[in-house]
Design an enzyme around this catalytic site. Structure first.
Site, short mmCIF file in Angstrom:
data_model
loop_
_atom_site.label_atom_id
_atom_site.label_comp_id
_atom_site.label_asym_id
_atom_site.label_seq_id
_atom_site.Cartn_x
_atom_site.Cartn_y
_atom_site.Cartn_z
N GLU A 1 3.54 13.99 3.24
CA GLU A 1 3.50 12.63 2.66
C GLU A 1 3.02 12.71 1.23
OE1 GLU A 1 1.15 9.65 4.65
OE2 GLU A 1 1.41 10.66 6.58
N GLU B 1 6.67 -2.24 4.64
CA GLU B 1 6.47 -2.65 6.04
C GLU B 1 5.50 -3.83 6.09
OE1 GLU B 1 5.91 1.02 8.59
OE2 GLU B 1 6.17 1.89 6.60
N LYS C 1 1.89 -3.90 8.25
CA LYS C 1 0.82 -2.92 8.11
C LYS C 1 -0.47 -3.64 7.77
CE LYS C 1 1.14 1.20 6.90
NZ LYS C 1 1.17 2.44 6.11
N GLU D 1 -0.94 -1.52 0.98
CA GLU D 1 -0.55 -0.87 2.24
C GLU D 1 0.85 -1.25 2.67
OE1 GLU D 1 -2.11 1.38 4.22
OE2 GLU D 1 -3.61 1.58 2.66
#
Length: 505
Positions: free
Chosen positions: A261, A316, A319, A325
């Site tokens: 990541e 997203e 989250k 985030e």
């Protein structure tokens, strides 16, 4: 049938082949699913294959819908064993059952490349998962063999909290206690089975305005390593070389490294500015893609092309945590790019976003950072509150939806730039108790929350954890990741002190 030899035809064919080789680029991406507005996996698979240079994905579970959708696409998939299942998987019978249930129904039609046993276990714990990690990796590998499943490698992903804090790669080493006890046997396993040691380097977590260019691959003065005589011009290289030197110090410099990541948020709260912006995200990820394609490696590992997965595919919207985030995605859920990161195929129509920003220049500051290359170099035995992320790590971002629905952050009351770390409203008492135990176990002053202390009342887990988490955050460097606590902590600009109870700032 034999074909007559023709030098001209052969030369032409060679040129075509060379052109194809030099123009085929690729990079991986983390495909998270903490959202209620994402396109179906089959549409995602088709989009990646036809419109982008993204040629591999990593998921944070073994989602059968995704595995089914990527069948016969030729796109390799990395799956992750949920952290909480690790103790059970030290038993070969349980490991075989897991393989039978989660891998064999889809493989080899779906090209499963890696099974990651948990995610960032050493960073987040708890201790029993750390103790069982290497055994579970060995047992999963054995189970694959017993089930006659060939071609799948076993690894696990680490945050850079595995490193001791240091100013330069040459002075870095793995954290005491984890080095010989866990990482040496794990690296021996990697060497034997020829699987990569996977790390999650995030220059994002080392950002501040003084060293913006250094974190964003922009021109800067660099950081000089006195021992190796290397001048580093970006934090990403410095972080990977720190991992390499730490491995070499244990005698495992020959084990391959992969990047599980890395990424950058394109939006954030008021207190996350100016770090979180489209300009910075485009600068970092765009330069990362170019660096990956160049195969330049790092100063200590020249010419090495590290398998790399950008975090993340989508914004997203479910989250937890700050706006950042939810905004680490390269794409909105309607498949339009958030910005130009260089991952679209030439001629591909990037959907309906009218103006997609390209790599803008970072702030024109010449950083001379002296920070450690470690991304999340916090805990020696980190908070035991992230044991079972069945989807994805909550230490990185993902967002809402299309450009038109980007959230607008509201400014908190001014507090002279001070920040505090407090539990999120939805954090469970069990998680907060773990945070409390961890923080107080790291040497911070917890006397104020003991009987008779100024912050003992109210005598609740939440109140005591609030004080301890903030004290930990303040003493460990006030970095965003120091308040993560496996996604249960949140930074605020509102002073939580009350009555005679004063929170450190």
């Amino acid at each position: 049938m034999a074909v007559p030899y023709c030098p001209i035809m052969l030369a032409a064919a060679t040129l075509i082949l060379l052109a194809a080789v030099t123009t085929v680029h690729s990079i991986g991406v983390n495909y998270g699913t903490l959202a209620d507005n994402l396109p179906p996996p089959a549409q995602v698979a088709q989009f990646l294959k036809e419109k982008t240079i993204i040629d591999r994905i990593k998921i944070f579970d073994a989602n059968p819908d995704i595995l089914r959708a990527f069948a016969n696409t030729g796109i390799p998939v990395t799956v992750t064993v949920p952290n909480g299942e690790i103790p059970n998987l030290t038993d070969v019978h349980n490991a075989r059952r897991w393989i039978v249930a989660n891998i064999k129904p889809f493989y080899p039609q779906t090209q499963i490349q890696y099974i990651l046993v948990g995610n960032e276990i050493l960073h987040w714990g708890p201790q029993n998962l750390r103790d069982d990690l290497v055994a579970a990796m060995r047992t999963i590998f054995k189970a694959l063999k017993l089930e006659n499943v060939e071609g799948i490698q076993v690894s696990t992903a680490h945050s850079l909290a595995i490193l001791e804090p240091a100013d330069t790669p040459s002075t870095t080493k793995f954290r005491a206690g984890w080095d010989v006890g866990i990482l040496a046997p794990m690296l021996e396993f990697h060497r034997i089975v020829k699987s990569p040691f996977m790390v999650n380097p995030y220059p994002y977590f080392g950002y501040n305005e003084a060293k913006a260019n250094f974190t964003l691959f922009q021109p800067n003065k660099g950081v000089f390593d006195n021992e190796t005589k290397i001048l580093y011009n970006n934090m990403f290289d410095m972080q990977l070389d720190s991992v390499y030197i730490s491995m070499k110090k244990l005698g495992f410099g020959d084990v391959n490294i992969s990047v599980g990541e890395t990424g950058w948020a394109s939006q954030g709260e008021t207190f996350e500015q100016p770090k979180c912006s489209v300009a910075n995200a485009a600068s970092y990820n765009g330069a990362l893609v170019k660096k990956y394609e160049s195969g330049s490696g790092t100063p200590l590992m020249p010419g090495r092309k590290f398998e790399t997965y950008i975090f993340a595919l989508f914004n997203e919207n479910q989250k937890p945590g700050s706006i950042a985030e939810r905004n680490f995605g390269l794409f909105y859920p309607n498949l339009s790019p958030v910005y130009d990161a260089g991952v679209m195929r030439t001629g591909a129509n990037p959907a309906t976003n009218p103006s997609i920003p390209t790599q803008p220049a970072a702030p024109a500051t010449n950083p001379t950072p002296t920070v450690a290359p470690a991304v999340k170099p916090t805990p020696t035995v980190a908070p035991a509150t992230k044991p079972t992320p069945t989807v994805e790590p909550t230490t990185k971002p993902t967002p809402t939806a299309e450009p038109a629905t980007k959230p607008t952050p509201t400014a908190a009351p001014a507090t002279s730039g001070k920040k505090w770390c407090l539990p999120k409203s939805d954090a469970s008492d069990a998680a907060l108790q773990a945070n409390l135990d961890y923080a107080c176990g790291q040497g911070i002053d917890c006397k104020p929350i003991q009987p008779g202390g100024a912050c003992f009342t109210p005598n609740t887990v939440r109140s005591h954890a609030s004080f301890a988490m903030n004290s930990y955050y303040q003493t460990q460097g006030r970095n965003d990741f120091n308040c993560d606590f496996s996604g249960t902590g949140s930074i605020t600009t509102i002073d939580p002190s009350n009555g005679g109870c004063t929170y450190v700032s």
